[in-house]
Design a protein around this motif. Structure first.
Motif, PDB file in Angstrom:
ATOM      1  N   PRO A 131       0.801  -1.237   0.000  1.00  0.00           N
ATOM      2  CA  PRO A 131       0.000   0.000   0.000  1.00  0.00           C
ATOM      3  C   PRO A 131       0.830   1.282   0.000  1.00  0.00           C
ATOM      4  O   PRO A 131       0.269   2.376   0.052  1.00  0.00           O
ATOM      5  N   GLY A 132       2.169   1.170  -0.043  1.00  0.00           N
ATOM      6  CA  GLY A 132       3.031   2.354  -0.065  1.00  0.00           C
ATOM      7  C   GLY A 132       3.257   2.971   1.295  1.00  0.00           C
ATOM      8  O   GLY A 132       3.526   4.166   1.410  1.00  0.00           O
ATOM      9  N   LEU A 133       3.197   2.151   2.346  1.00  0.00           N
ATOM     10  CA  LEU A 133       3.281   2.643   3.722  1.00  0.00           C
ATOM     11  C   LEU A 133       4.653   2.463   4.356  1.00  0.00           C
ATOM     12  O   LEU A 133       4.803   2.727   5.552  1.00  0.00           O
ATOM     13  N   ALA A 134       5.646   2.022   3.612  1.00  0.00           N
ATOM     14  CA  ALA A 134       6.926   1.666   4.224  1.00  0.00           C
ATOM     15  C   ALA A 134       7.499   2.803   5.065  1.00  0.00           C
ATOM     16  O   ALA A 134       7.921   2.599   6.206  1.00  0.00           O
ATOM     17  N   VAL A 135       7.537   4.003   4.509  1.00  0.00           N
ATOM     18  CA  VAL A 135       8.046   5.169   5.243  1.00  0.00           C
ATOM     19  C   VAL A 135       7.018   6.283   5.150  1.00  0.00           C
ATOM     20  O   VAL A 135       6.665   6.715   4.052  1.00  0.00           O
ATOM     21  N   VAL A 136       6.536   6.727   6.291  1.00  0.00           N
ATOM     22  CA  VAL A 136       5.551   7.811   6.350  1.00  0.00           C
ATOM     23  C   VAL A 136       5.981   8.788   7.432  1.00  0.00           C
ATOM     24  O   VAL A 136       6.232   8.385   8.572  1.00  0.00           O
ATOM     25  N   GLY A 137       6.097  10.055   7.076  1.00  0.00           N
ATOM     26  CA  GLY A 137       6.453  11.066   8.059  1.00  0.00           C
ATOM     27  C   GLY A 137       7.806  10.848   8.710  1.00  0.00           C
ATOM     28  O   GLY A 137       7.987  11.151   9.891  1.00  0.00           O
ATOM     29  N   GLY A 138       8.756  10.312   7.950  1.00  0.00           N
ATOM     30  CA  GLY A 138      10.099  10.083   8.483  1.00  0.00           C
ATOM     31  C   GLY A 138      10.199   8.890   9.410  1.00  0.00           C
ATOM     32  O   GLY A 138      11.218   8.724  10.099  1.00  0.00           O
ATOM     33  N   ARG A 139       9.190   8.012   9.406  1.00  0.00           N
ATOM     34  CA  ARG A 139       9.190   6.838  10.268  1.00  0.00           C
ATOM     35  C   ARG A 139       8.982   5.592   9.415  1.00  0.00           C
ATOM     36  O   ARG A 139       8.253   5.612   8.412  1.00  0.00           O
ATOM     37  N   LEU A 140       9.621   4.496   9.811  1.00  0.00           N
ATOM     38  CA  LEU A 140       9.445   3.227   9.117  1.00  0.00           C
ATOM     39  C   LEU A 140       8.262   2.497   9.734  1.00  0.00           C
ATOM     40  O   LEU A 140       8.267   2.180  10.928  1.00  0.00           O
ATOM     41  N   VAL A 141       7.250   2.243   8.934  1.00  0.00           N
ATOM     42  CA  VAL A 141       6.064   1.541   9.411  1.00  0.00           C
ATOM     43  C   VAL A 141       6.348   0.039   9.418  1.00  0.00           C
ATOM     44  O   VAL A 141       6.819  -0.520   8.426  1.00  0.00           O
ATOM     45  N   VAL A 142       6.051  -0.616  10.528  1.00  0.00           N
ATOM     46  CA  VAL A 142       6.316  -2.047  10.639  1.00  0.00           C
ATOM     47  C   VAL A 142       5.038  -2.874  10.655  1.00  0.00           C
ATOM     48  O   VAL A 142       5.083  -4.092  10.428  1.00  0.00           O
ATOM     49  N   ALA A 143       3.886  -2.242  10.903  1.00  0.00           N
ATOM     50  CA  ALA A 143       2.635  -3.001  10.927  1.00  0.00           C
ATOM     51  C   ALA A 143       1.442  -2.059  10.824  1.00  0.00           C
ATOM     52  O   ALA A 143       1.506  -0.905  11.241  1.00  0.00           O
ATOM     53  N   VAL A 144       0.372  -2.563  10.233  1.00  0.00           N
ATOM     54  CA  VAL A 144      -0.924  -1.883  10.249  1.00  0.00           C
ATOM     55  C   VAL A 144      -1.794  -2.631  11.242  1.00  0.00           C
ATOM     56  O   VAL A 144      -1.949  -3.850  11.150  1.00  0.00           O
ATOM     57  N   THR A 145      -2.374  -1.924  12.186  1.00  0.00           N
ATOM     58  CA  THR A 145      -3.099  -2.572  13.277  1.00  0.00           C
ATOM     59  C   THR A 145      -4.603  -2.377  13.235  1.00  0.00           C
ATOM     60  O   THR A 145      -5.336  -3.039  13.973  1.00  0.00           O
TER      61      THR A 145
END
Length: 301
Positions: free
Chosen positions: A252-266
């Protein structure tokens, strides 16, 4: 979040089906031939030797390749990657070269990918609800079928290239489908392939996040059922993320958002999601909310 596809927007594509253009629609994890009211019956008839409409063929092919690791070998590594078209793709898969680069951490080293700025931006692809593409059997594919008949290997390669030819949004969702299918089963002998698939997609994202070279990202398989691990040693990043990260976060293109690495969608569903992300390696994930805007994902205030 219970289903990986809740982070992905529905997308549609127009394909040539007989003398008309029909719509294929992906939503809630499924590919649907919207102009065929009884596609399941048409699939049964095709299996018995009847004519198979192009839309129905692509839906069947999607299901057949829903756990095909070659999808991860052929598919894009980042938003800027451009997957070759049908002619080149068929040639590479026929020669086996489409599977060589999976073991490399660099997206640029993969022979089936053209990295760089020539590809469509992910923001534009993911936000668009309708794509018009040229898909289905090309003249070269028809000739190949004429030469090889119903050879399963040729048919499989042709199907895979045709699915990729549906466009970037579908490439990402098919890759996510395959990753999700492997997230719920033992990796077994495929563990190196799955780890390499994560590495090839995490490396460019993590490199941009930390301002390092992709070759400084080293990926291993995570231990246990947690979110994984990210540590920095001597300028190199050591990462262990589950294969489900590809489906729920990367696609979904969520790897890096707002300078943070996303590790999971909850939780949540597109375009508002609850996520867990890290500000830097070595820290535990923190909860947050992201929202999909026209220019991409942003951290909700």
């Amino acid at each position: 979040m219970t289903q990986w596809w809740e982070a992905c927007a529905p997308v549609s594509a127009k394909v040539r089906c007989g003398s008309a253009k029909h719509q294929l629609r992906w939503q809630a994890g499924e590919l649907i031939a919207t102009d065929h009211e009884d596609a399941e019956s048409e699939l049964v008839l095709a299996a018995l030797g009847g004519d198979e409409p192009e839309c129905v063929r692509l839906v069947r092919a999607w299901g057949s390749h829903s756990d095909d690791l070659d999808v991860l070998a052929l598919g894009p590594r980042s938003a800027k990657d451009k997957v070759p078209g049908p002619e080149e793709g068929t040639t590479m898969l026929s020669s086996g070269s489409g599977l060589i680069g999976l073991g490399s951490r660099r997206a640029a080293s993969h022979p089936m990918i053209r990295p760089g700025g020539s590809g469509s931006s992910f923001a534009a692809v993911a936000y668009s609800s309708t794509l018009t593409v040229t898909s289905g059997l090309t003249v070269s594919h028809r000739r190949a079928r004429g030469r090889h008949g119903d050879d399963p290997a040729t048919q499989r390669r042709t199907e895979l290239v045709d699915l990729m030819n549906l466009g970037p949004a579908f490439q990402l969702r098919l890759s996510a489908t395959v990753a999700a299918s492997w997230a719920t089963r033992p990796a077994g002998q495929h563990r190196p392939t799955l780890t390499a698939a994560i590495a090839g997609r995490l490396a460019p994202a993590a490199a941009a996040w930390l301002k390092i070279d992709p070759d400084q990202v080293h990926v291993t398989s995570p231990e246990g059922d947690g979110w994984g691990e990210l540590t920095m040693t001597g300028g190199d990043l050591s990462a262990a993320l589950p294969v489900g990260w590809l489906a729920g976060v990367w696609a979904p293109g969520l790897a890096v958002v707002g300078g943070r690495l996303v590790v999971a969608v909850t939780g949540g569903s597109w375009p508002v999601l609850q996520v867990r992300s890290v500000s830097q390696p070595g820290r535990e994930p923190e909860p947050g909310t992201v929202t999909r805007r026209r220019r991409g994902w942003t951290v909700a205030a």
